[in-house]
Structures are given as structure tokens and as C-alpha cells.
Design an enzyme around this catalytic site. Structure first.
Site, PDB file in Angstrom:
ATOM      1  N   LYS A   1      -7.363   1.737  -3.415  1.00  0.00           N
ATOM      2  CA  LYS A   1      -7.058   1.334  -2.033  1.00  0.00           C
ATOM      3  C   LYS A   1      -7.277   2.523  -1.079  1.00  0.00           C
ATOM      4  CE  LYS A   1      -5.121  -0.966   1.457  1.00  0.00           C
ATOM      5  NZ  LYS A   1      -5.546  -2.215   2.065  1.00  0.00           N
TER       6      LYS A   1
ATOM      7  N   THR B   1       0.884  -1.172   0.000  1.00  0.00           N
ATOM      8  CA  THR B   1       0.000   0.000   0.000  1.00  0.00           C
ATOM      9  C   THR B   1       0.918   1.217   0.000  1.00  0.00           C
ATOM     10  OG1 THR B   1      -1.647  -1.177   1.296  1.00  0.00           O
ATOM     11  CG2 THR B   1      -1.857   1.219   1.186  1.00  0.00           C
TER      12      THR B   1
ATOM     13  N   LYS C   1      -0.174   5.334   8.219  1.00  0.00           N
ATOM     14  CA  LYS C   1       0.608   5.450   6.984  1.00  0.00           C
ATOM     15  C   LYS C   1      -0.351   5.590   5.799  1.00  0.00           C
ATOM     16  CE  LYS C   1       1.733   1.760   4.947  1.00  0.00           C
ATOM     17  NZ  LYS C   1       1.408   0.943   3.776  1.00  0.00           N
TER      18      LYS C   1
HETATM   19  N1  LIG Z   1      -0.960  -6.663   7.481  1.00  0.00           N
HETATM   20  C1  LIG Z   1      -2.136  -6.398   6.924  1.00  0.00           C
HETATM   21  O1  LIG Z   1      -3.207  -6.763   7.446  1.00  0.00           O
HETATM   22  C2  LIG Z   1      -2.206  -5.645   5.602  1.00  0.00           C
HETATM   23  C3  LIG Z   1      -3.416  -5.594   4.903  1.00  0.00           C
HETATM   24  C4  LIG Z   1      -3.477  -4.928   3.679  1.00  0.00           C
HETATM   25  C5  LIG Z   1      -2.345  -4.268   3.204  1.00  0.00           C
HETATM   26  N2  LIG Z   1      -1.181  -4.326   3.908  1.00  0.00           N
HETATM   27  C6  LIG Z   1      -0.008  -3.622   3.349  1.00  0.00           C
HETATM   28  O2  LIG Z   1       0.901  -4.594   2.860  1.00  0.00           O
HETATM   29  C7  LIG Z   1       2.239  -4.131   3.026  1.00  0.00           C
HETATM   30  C8  LIG Z   1       3.027  -5.162   3.847  1.00  0.00           C
HETATM   31  O3  LIG Z   1       2.381  -5.352   5.094  1.00  0.00           O
HETATM   32  P1  LIG Z   1       2.832  -6.525   6.094  1.00  0.00           P
HETATM   33  O4  LIG Z   1       1.795  -6.566   7.157  1.00  0.00           O
HETATM   34  O5  LIG Z   1       3.171  -7.768   5.331  1.00  0.00           O
HETATM   35  O6  LIG Z   1       4.181  -5.889   6.687  1.00  0.00           O
HETATM   36  P2  LIG Z   1       5.381  -6.607   7.473  1.00  0.00           P
HETATM   37  O7  LIG Z   1       4.948  -7.875   8.105  1.00  0.00           O
HETATM   38  O8  LIG Z   1       6.014  -5.558   8.322  1.00  0.00           O
HETATM   39  O9  LIG Z   1       6.395  -6.991   6.290  1.00  0.00           O
HETATM   40  C9  LIG Z   1       7.083  -6.016   5.548  1.00  0.00           C
HETATM   41  C10 LIG Z   1       8.056  -6.732   4.636  1.00  0.00           C
HETATM   42  O10 LIG Z   1       8.733  -5.771   3.835  1.00  0.00           O
HETATM   43  C11 LIG Z   1      10.149  -5.930   4.011  1.00  0.00           C
HETATM   44  N3  LIG Z   1      10.767  -4.617   3.897  1.00  0.00           N
HETATM   45  C12 LIG Z   1      10.330  -3.454   4.457  1.00  0.00           C
HETATM   46  N4  LIG Z   1      11.140  -2.448   4.118  1.00  0.00           N
HETATM   47  C13 LIG Z   1      12.100  -2.968   3.326  1.00  0.00           C
HETATM   48  C14 LIG Z   1      13.219  -2.403   2.670  1.00  0.00           C
HETATM   49  N5  LIG Z   1      13.484  -1.087   2.738  1.00  0.00           N
HETATM   50  N6  LIG Z   1      14.001  -3.252   1.956  1.00  0.00           N
HETATM   51  C15 LIG Z   1      13.706  -4.557   1.867  1.00  0.00           C
HETATM   52  N7  LIG Z   1      12.663  -5.139   2.478  1.00  0.00           N
HETATM   53  C16 LIG Z   1      11.872  -4.348   3.192  1.00  0.00           C
HETATM   54  C17 LIG Z   1      10.305  -6.539   5.385  1.00  0.00           C
HETATM   55  O11 LIG Z   1      11.560  -7.182   5.498  1.00  0.00           O
HETATM   56  P3  LIG Z   1      12.172  -7.560   6.946  1.00  0.00           P
HETATM   57  O12 LIG Z   1      11.597  -8.917   7.269  1.00  0.00           O
HETATM   58  O13 LIG Z   1      13.627  -7.587   6.756  1.00  0.00           O
HETATM   59  O14 LIG Z   1      11.728  -6.497   7.922  1.00  0.00           O
HETATM   60  C18 LIG Z   1       9.133  -7.528   5.374  1.00  0.00           C
HETATM   61  O15 LIG Z   1       9.418  -8.664   4.613  1.00  0.00           O
HETATM   62  C19 LIG Z   1       2.128  -2.743   3.709  1.00  0.00           C
HETATM   63  O16 LIG Z   1       2.179  -1.759   2.736  1.00  0.00           O
HETATM   64  C20 LIG Z   1       0.757  -2.787   4.366  1.00  0.00           C
HETATM   65  O17 LIG Z   1       0.193  -1.491   4.516  1.00  0.00           O
HETATM   66  C21 LIG Z   1      -1.080  -4.996   5.094  1.00  0.00           C
END
Ligand SMILES: NC(=O)c1ccc[n+]([C@@H]2O[C@H](COP(=O)([O-])OP(=O)(O)OC[C@H]3O[C@@H](n4cnc5c(N)ncnc54)[C@H](OP(=O)(O)O)[C@@H]3O)[C@@H](O)[C@H]2O)c1
Length: 287
Positions: free
Chosen positions: A170, A94, A238
């Protein structure tokens, strides 16, 4: 079946990549924290690469799901430079529509396709392969081919317009959720003060015009004051910041969204940055 790279094995990315593996694609995963990639391979097989550049080598599709605009730019710059011409980059993060349009232009210059494809449905939707995927893409044929791959973890995947349209859709989603959650918070606390049984209230009015996913899935836990699950407030802030920026660009007014964003700021000040977004009710329960 295709050769697919998946970059970012977080809460969302890891199960999404798992569904691609189950669908029979050949997967290479990359995660900044390498241990998560190795864990994923231990569970699903296939292979992990130590860098994003190595992961995308030879891939027909590169899916990414990272945190915010900054993370997207950082990971995509490496990926785009290493992808083979004719391949497609799909960003499930997102992020802003601006970043999507930038990436679409960079990809076009390198003879790559690009789809911005943020998701809705949360962790449960990713695990069950039931996400809603909102897409922006400048070429119908690129979207059509990519949709077949995305459907491994989606129940709906739709093209809404050119690059950026997935992200703006979104934003609409998040704007609607913010308003619904504030209304539901007020309704729940009002019902409690009126001495009503929340289960009975929800069982009744969720069948009528006030019914919503949030009411069916969150009203009871809101009444109990439990928030240690779901979509974190810090992610919502965010997303709302992205909405408010885009609204300024579009000259669209979002008074309720701006207000709810300030309420979330107060939730964070109470230590709730990892609480579920339904924790808006905490401000009313504990004024
Ligand atoms: N969680 C939800 O319910 C949900 C629902 C809809 C949309 N989203 C969206 O989906 C996206 C991911 O969410 P998530 O919940 O999966 O987040 P998360 O569990 O925090 O995972 C983030 C991932 O991105 C990687 N990452 C972040 N910054 C990076 C960078 N600069 N370089 C390389 N890798 C990087 C992290 O690696 P590391 O493991 O090394 O930290 C991790 O694998 C976000 O934009 C969020 O808003 C989430």
C-alpha cells in the site's frame, strides 16, 4: 458462509460490511459511535454489538477498518483478547508495517490468524465491491481461507508476503500516486496557460504513455478547481508519513514523496485537509 464481525463502519467499512451481508455471511457490526452501527443494521439487518469484545464473540473472521496505527492498536487489543482460538483478524486500515507485524505476533500467541489487508479503490470501490486488497500473512492456508471472504468486496485480493507486506505494498501505491498527482497538476496548469482545451488534451494523451487513472478521473476537476470529493488530503498525509518512516527504516530514498508531502502541508494550511488529493494543483493555480 461464515460468522463475521466488522469493526469500524466509516466511509469504507460500512459498504464493505454491507457486501459481506449480501454475500450471505452472518454479520455482527461494531462502531465506536453506536448510531452508525444502528443505521447499518436498519439498512442491512443482522446485528450490532455495543462493544468490540461482544462483536467478535464466536466470530470466525474479524475485519476491521479504522483510522491510523493508534486506532488499530486500541481496537485490536480488545478484539484479540475476546476472539475464539482459530479465528482470523483482518486489518483493512492503512497503517504501518510495524503495527501489522506486532499484531501478527499477538495473534499467533493467541492461536489466531492475522492478515494485514489495506485497500485501494476509495469510497466508490468500497460501494461497488471493487476494491484492490493488498495482503500480508504468515500462513498461506489462513490467507487462502480469508481471501474467499474478502472477495465479497474486492476485484483483486493478493498475498504479497509475510505480515506487513500488505502495508508495504500500500505504501508503494501511495508513493506512486503522490508522484503522478504532482506531475498531472503541473501538466494541467501548463495546458491551461498554453490555452489548450483540457477535455481535448485528456481525450488525446490519456490514450498514450502519459495516461493514468488520475488523468482520466481527475484532470477535468483539477482544471475546474473542484476538490470536494474523493480521498482526503489529511488521510494522504497520514499515509505519506507512514511511507517516509518506513523508507528511513529501509534506507530507501523518497525525494519526490517528501516534497509532495510538504506541498500537501501547504494545502492543509489553505484549509484543504478534507479536499481530494488532486488539490495539489491548487498551489500552482493560486501561487
Ligand atoms: N476513504 C477512502 O477513500 C480510503 C481509501 C483507501 C484506504 N482508506 C483507509 O481506510 C481507513 C478508514 O478510512 P475511512 O475513510 O473509512 O475513515 P472514516 O470514515 O473516518 O472511518 C473511520 C472508522 O474508524 C472508527 N474509529 C477510528 N478510530 C477509532 C478508535 N480509536 N476506536 C474505535 N473506532 C475508531 C470510526 O468510528 P467513529 O464512527 O466512532 O468515528 C469510523 O468507524 C483509513 O486507514 C484510510 O486511510 C480510506
Amino acid at each position: 458462509m461464515s460468522r463475521v464481525a466488522f469493526l469500524g463502519l466509516g466511509v469504507m467499512g460500512a459498504p464493505m460490511a454491507g457486501h459481506l451481508a449480501s454475500a450471505g455471511h452472518e454479520i455482527t457490526v461494531y462502531n465506536r459511535t453506536a448510531a452508525k452501527a444502528l443505521e447499518w443494521v436498519a439498512e442491512h439487518g443482522h446485528r450490532a454489538a455495543p462493544t468490540a469484545a461482544e462483536a467478535v464473540e464466536g466470530a470466525e473472521y474479524v475485519m476491521m477498518c479504522v483510522g491510523n496505527d493508534h486506532d488499530v492498536r486500541e481496537v485490536a487489543s480488545v478484539a484479540v483478547a475476546a476472539m475464539q482460538p482459530g479465528a482470523t483478524l483482518v486489518d483493512h486500515t492503512t497503517a504501518s508495517a510495524t503495527v501489522a507485524r506486532e499484531l501478527a505476533a499477538e495473534c499467533a500467541a493467541g492461536s489466531l490468524g492475522f492478515v494485514d489487508a489495506p485497500v485501494s479503490g476509495g469510497q466508490a470501490g468500497a460501494q461497488n465491491g471493487q476494491l484492490t486488497v493488498m495482503c500480508g500473512c504468515n500462513e498461506q492456508s489462513v490467507f487462502d481461507a480469508t481471501r474467499d471472504v474478502i472477495m465479497a468486496y474486492a476485484r483483486e485480493c493478493r498475498l504479497l508476503g509475510p505480515a506487513g507486506a500488505g502495508q508495504t505494498t500500500k505504501m508503494v501505491n501511495q508513493i506512486c500516486i503522490a508522484g503522478v498527482l504532482q506531475g498531472l497538476s503541473e501538466g494541467v496548469v501548463f495546458a491551461q496557460k498554453a490555452g489548450l482545451d483540457i477535455d481535448e488534451v485528456v481525450a488525446t494523451i490519456s490514450k498514450g504513455a502519459a495516461g493514468s487513472w488520475q488523468m482520466e478521473n481527475r484532470a477535468r476537476t483539477m482544471a475546474e478547481g473542484t476538490f470536494d470529493f474523493g480521498f482526503a488530503v489529511e488521510w494522504m498525509r497520514k499515509d505519506l508519513a507512514i511511507c517516509l518512516d518506513e523508507a528511513e527504516r529501509l534506507d530507501a530514498r523518497l525525494p519526490l514523496t517528501a516534497l509532495v508531502d510538504q506541498f500537501y502541508k501547504q494545502v492543509v494550511e489553505r484549509g484543504g485537509k478534507r479536499w481530494d488529493t488532486s488539490s495539489l494543483v491548487h498551489l500552482l493555480q493560486n501561487p
